[in-house]
Design an enzyme around this catalytic site. Structure first.
Site, mmCIF file in Angstrom:
data_model
loop_
_atom_site.group_PDB
_atom_site.id
_atom_site.type_symbol
_atom_site.label_atom_id
_atom_site.label_comp_id
_atom_site.label_asym_id
_atom_site.label_seq_id
_atom_site.Cartn_x
_atom_site.Cartn_y
_atom_site.Cartn_z
ATOM 1 N N TYR A 143 -3.461 -0.232 10.343
ATOM 2 C CA TYR A 143 -3.230 -0.610 8.943
ATOM 3 C C TYR A 143 -1.852 -0.138 8.489
ATOM 4 O O TYR A 143 -1.099 -0.885 7.866
ATOM 5 C CB TYR A 143 -4.321 -0.006 8.074
ATOM 6 N N SER B 264 0.848 -1.192 0.000
ATOM 7 C CA SER B 264 0.000 0.000 0.000
ATOM 8 C C SER B 264 0.885 1.244 0.000
ATOM 9 O O SER B 264 2.031 1.209 0.483
ATOM 10 C CB SER B 264 -0.899 0.005 1.243
#
Length: 316
Positions: A151, A138
């Site tokens: 996250y 990501s």
């Protein structure tokens, strides 16, 4: 002979888009996620084009289940040519607001799951003398944003693990490790996320479709590359974060409040962090690209302007 592609997180978002993309090429598919119901839907979507489809309900955070997944794949097809690891969960909230057990579970799935899948993949690749491992990271493995601490922590660790595995794989002929790191993607993950904030969240613009990431994954299997960004602003944002961290820290919270938060009130909930929610799974979320793309460009332009102004002041 059709390639055998094993995909985790195949019931939703990027993993599901990847399953459809490889099915269109006539591959043999091994599809894994926690939800048998959602996997059955994906099997129905892909079996007309894929050579053969095997679905195996799997919690990637459980090493025994991951080992069983690979054993079933090899038993059915004899080998696994490529592994795409896309399984992940998300939780929103300031660090001290997210319960410890939720934070730990996000890290357990996102990082522990990556380690479990990578370990089994590399073991099989070594035995069969070749294979492709594609890990989905990501942009948040390169930068940090408020209210996404669990996250972000897990994805920074995933990026570190991917780099380590790629270096180590150089000593194993035929084995390649690629990291695909998307920016904001229009998937159901935002509505499926656990949240401990008072407002619902949305992806920061610009927002790309899951199919764009799937195409990058397919290319990584065909011709491995070490690091593959997906998103028009990934490199500029990562550069700003690294080059001007003080400016980034100042603008991150208002940027997240304006562009990453909706007006919808929400009750704190665990989302799909502990249990799958098959009724909310699919390839796409409810976030289009249009105004979000323009807003993203404007937001980054403002960030760059603030960074340049600050840099000029400090350089005098």
């Amino acid at each position: 002979m059709a390639r055998v592609i094993l995909i985790t997180g195949a019931s939703s978002g990027i993993g599901r888009a990847a399953a459809q993309a490889f099915a269109a090429e006539g591959a043999n598919l091994v599809l894994a996620s926690r939800s048998p119901e959602a996997l059955a839907v994906v099997e129905a979507e892909t079996k007309a084009q894929a050579e053969e489809v095997l679905t195996v309900p799997t919690d990637v955070a459980d090493a025994d289940q991951v080992e069983a997944l690979f054993e079933q794949a090899v038993r059915r097809f004899g080998r696994v040519d490529a592994v795409v690891h896309a399984a992940a969960v998300l939780a929103y909230g300031r660090f001290e607001e997210v319960p410890t057990h939720v934070f730990d579970q996000v890290v357990r799935i996102n990082l522990g799951g990556t380690a479990n899948v990578s370990r089994e993949a590399l073991k099989r690749f070594r035995d069969q003398e070749g294979g492709r491992l594609v890990l989905v990271g990501s942009l948040l493995g390169m930068i940090a944003l408020p209210t996404m601490g669990a996250y972000t922590t897990s994805k920074w660790a995933v990026h570190g693990l991917a780099h380590t595995l790629r270096i180590e794989a150089r000593r194993t002929p035929g084995v390649h490790v690629s990291l695909v790191w998307p920016g904001s993607i229009n998937t159901p993950v935002y509505d499926q996320a656990a949240t401990f904030a008072d407002r619902a969240n949305r992806p920061l613009p610009p927002v790309d479709p899951a199919e764009k990431v799937a195409r990058a994954i397919v290319r990584a299997v065909r011709r491995p590359r070490r690091s593959i960004p997906v998103g028009p602003l990934n490199h500029p944002v990562a550069w700003l974060f690294a080059a001007l961290p003080g400016v980034f820290d100042v603008v991150a919270t208002p940027m997240m409040k304006v562009l990453g938060t909706t007006k919808e009130a929400v009750v704190p909930n665990h989302g799909n962090v502990f249990e799958p929610r098959p009724d909310g799974e699919g390839v796409h979320g409810r976030w289009g690209r249009h105004w979000l793309r323009l807003a993203g460009m404007a937001g980054i332009a403002g960030l760059a302007g603030a960074a340049a102004k600050t840099h000029r002041r400090t350089s005098r």
